[in-house]
Scaffold this active site. Sequence first.
Site, mmCIF file in Angstrom:
data_model
loop_
_atom_site.group_PDB
_atom_site.id
_atom_site.type_symbol
_atom_site.label_atom_id
_atom_site.label_comp_id
_atom_site.label_asym_id
_atom_site.label_seq_id
_atom_site.Cartn_x
_atom_site.Cartn_y
_atom_site.Cartn_z
ATOM 1 N N ARG A 15 0.980 -1.091 0.090
ATOM 2 C CA ARG A 15 -0.001 0.085 -0.010
ATOM 3 C C ARG A 15 0.840 1.204 0.010
ATOM 4 N NH1 ARG A 15 -3.681 -1.564 4.974
ATOM 5 N NH2 ARG A 15 -1.638 -2.422 5.834
ATOM 6 N N LYS A 75 1.371 1.874 7.243
ATOM 7 C CA LYS A 75 1.774 1.136 8.391
ATOM 8 C C LYS A 75 2.765 1.880 9.355
ATOM 9 C CE LYS A 75 0.649 -2.266 9.426
ATOM 10 N NZ LYS A 75 -0.466 -2.500 10.683
ATOM 11 N N TYR A 94 -1.110 4.574 10.525
ATOM 12 C CA TYR A 94 -1.404 3.660 11.676
ATOM 13 C C TYR A 94 -0.487 3.393 12.597
ATOM 14 C CZ TYR A 94 -5.617 2.250 9.198
ATOM 15 O OH TYR A 94 -6.718 2.063 8.206
ATOM 16 N N HIS A 96 -0.965 1.702 16.143
ATOM 17 C CA HIS A 96 -1.155 0.383 17.009
ATOM 18 C C HIS A 96 -0.113 0.274 18.189
ATOM 19 C CE1 HIS A 96 -4.271 -1.045 14.171
ATOM 20 N NE2 HIS A 96 -3.521 -0.462 13.267
ATOM 21 N N GLU A 118 -5.882 5.130 13.832
ATOM 22 C CA GLU A 118 -6.868 3.833 14.407
ATOM 23 C C GLU A 118 -7.519 4.721 15.730
ATOM 24 O OE1 GLU A 118 -3.040 3.122 16.394
ATOM 25 O OE2 GLU A 118 -3.738 3.617 14.500
ATOM 26 N N SER A 134 -10.794 -2.035 8.250
ATOM 27 C CA SER A 134 -11.639 -3.212 9.327
ATOM 28 C C SER A 134 -12.559 -3.997 8.152
ATOM 29 C CB SER A 134 -12.446 -2.791 10.115
ATOM 30 O OG SER A 134 -11.511 -2.066 11.273
ATOM 31 N N ARG A 203 -25.874 -4.330 19.482
ATOM 32 C CA ARG A 203 -25.371 -4.629 18.266
ATOM 33 C C ARG A 203 -25.858 -6.157 17.896
ATOM 34 N NH1 ARG A 203 -24.373 -3.496 13.638
ATOM 35 N NH2 ARG A 203 -22.531 -4.567 12.489
ATOM 36 N N SER A 220 -21.718 -12.436 24.878
ATOM 37 C CA SER A 220 -20.590 -12.998 25.251
ATOM 38 C C SER A 220 -19.920 -13.203 26.761
ATOM 39 C CB SER A 220 -19.507 -11.826 24.733
ATOM 40 O OG SER A 220 -18.107 -12.179 25.125
ATOM 41 N N VAL A 239 -11.974 -8.596 17.798
ATOM 42 C CA VAL A 239 -12.374 -7.726 19.140
ATOM 43 C C VAL A 239 -11.453 -6.312 18.917
ATOM 44 C CG1 VAL A 239 -12.276 -7.583 21.523
ATOM 45 C CG2 VAL A 239 -12.959 -9.663 20.248
ATOM 46 N N LEU A 240 -12.093 -5.093 19.586
ATOM 47 C CA LEU A 240 -11.372 -4.082 19.426
ATOM 48 C C LEU A 240 -11.885 -3.157 20.548
ATOM 49 C CD1 LEU A 240 -9.546 -1.613 17.641
ATOM 50 C CD2 LEU A 240 -11.694 -1.024 16.944
ATOM 51 N N ILE A 269 -4.594 -8.801 15.844
ATOM 52 C CA ILE A 269 -3.262 -8.996 16.036
ATOM 53 C C ILE A 269 -2.363 -7.621 16.100
ATOM 54 C CG2 ILE A 269 -2.670 -9.572 13.859
ATOM 55 C CD1 ILE A 269 -1.093 -11.371 16.951
ATOM 56 N N ASP A 270 -3.021 -6.791 15.462
ATOM 57 C CA ASP A 270 -2.394 -5.343 15.421
ATOM 58 C C ASP A 270 -2.443 -4.777 16.951
ATOM 59 O OD1 ASP A 270 -1.041 -4.867 12.945
ATOM 60 O OD2 ASP A 270 -2.852 -4.557 12.293
ATOM 61 N N VAL A 298 -1.434 -12.386 10.680
ATOM 62 C CA VAL A 298 -0.647 -11.583 9.721
ATOM 63 C C VAL A 298 -1.036 -10.127 10.516
ATOM 64 C CG1 VAL A 298 -0.232 -10.502 7.587
ATOM 65 C CG2 VAL A 298 -0.356 -13.160 8.096
ATOM 66 N N ASN A 300 -0.691 -7.281 8.875
ATOM 67 C CA ASN A 300 -0.877 -6.338 7.869
ATOM 68 C C ASN A 300 -1.682 -6.954 6.861
ATOM 69 O OD1 ASN A 300 1.674 -7.416 6.968
ATOM 70 N ND2 ASN A 300 1.843 -5.760 5.359
#
Length: 369
Positions: A15, A75, A94, A96, A118, A134, A203, A220, A239-240, A269-270, A298, A300
């Site tokens: 990118r 990134k 980004y 993270h 983010e 996302s 939601r 949950s 999940v965020l 994972i980020d 992964v 990215n």
Amino acid sequence: MKIGVPTEVKNHEYRVGLVPASVRELAEAGHDLIVQSQAGAGIGYDDEQYKNAGATIATDADAVFSQAELIVKVKEPQPEEYERLQSGQVLFTYLHLAADLKQTEGLMKSGATAIAYETVTSDDHTLPLLTPMSEVAGRMSVQVGAHCLQKAVGGRGVLLGGVPGVAPGKVVILGGGVAGSNAAEMAMGMKAHVVVIDRSLPRLRELSALYGNQLKTVYSTTEAIEREVTSADLVIGSVLLPGAAAPKLVTMKMVTAMRNGSAMVDISIDQGGCFETSRPTSHDDPIFEVDGVVHYCVTNMPGAVAHTSTYALNNATLPFVKALANKGWKQALADDPHLANGLNIHAGTLTQKPVADALGLEYTQYRAA
């Protein structure tokens, strides 16, 4: 303002921070654009197209970082990049940081001002610069998860959609936000049996109203996660907690109880990952196994579909880049509290409380002039 666009250096990251059309918009507004040679090659743009859009082409990253006042990336900066940053420069990308102490300390040491895509917010309480990636990661997660279920890569040999007379695979999605709902849409499109787990009843009601009996929604709890995950063929973690490290919802015990050849894709994972067994991987070496369960982590993911991802990201970021360039970062943040929420680091201090809490560092609140 002098705006720099370096070539991304993260593993298999194709990118680019600004496409030629975005460069043209900024150049016509009177700004100077410095683009590193071959920065857009991964999505099919050559240096001549950037020149025609109004950019000056820099031969290397040093030339970009030494001249630019505002650096626009995709990134998080790698060590060779944040070591080039200088006091007074603004980095917009980004970050993270909650899962990356080394990068956080490197950015603080640089003295630069770092604004993270983010954590920029909006009036409707969404994250407008995270949303497009996302969406991409959510849709990709089902594709890569289906691949991980193939026997040749260690999977169970399950076809998610099944065939007449053979039951479809079960996909469990943790989190019903943007990534999770996009994953659910793709999985249902493949005719899988899909379960979304979320702690927000509103939601879950929205998703149930939208998809009806095609989608099973579950509130949950630890018990519910354990029950659904251990019977799944594919688990997708989406999940965020904005700016913070992701909670570890799937334990090692749950993974051990899953069937051999099941698959897990950790979109979170980020931010450190939401599976206890997750560890960051790259496009070069994307998967690993834990107790016979295939993991794809992964960091990215959207870089694999760089053309789609770059345009989706530019569509969202360009208005904010314009504001930073036209007004200067201080005025832009003063005028827009949502952009101000993107500020993570300024002049050696950490200004994002969830990051400070995750890393055990001191937090300093930034106050716009």
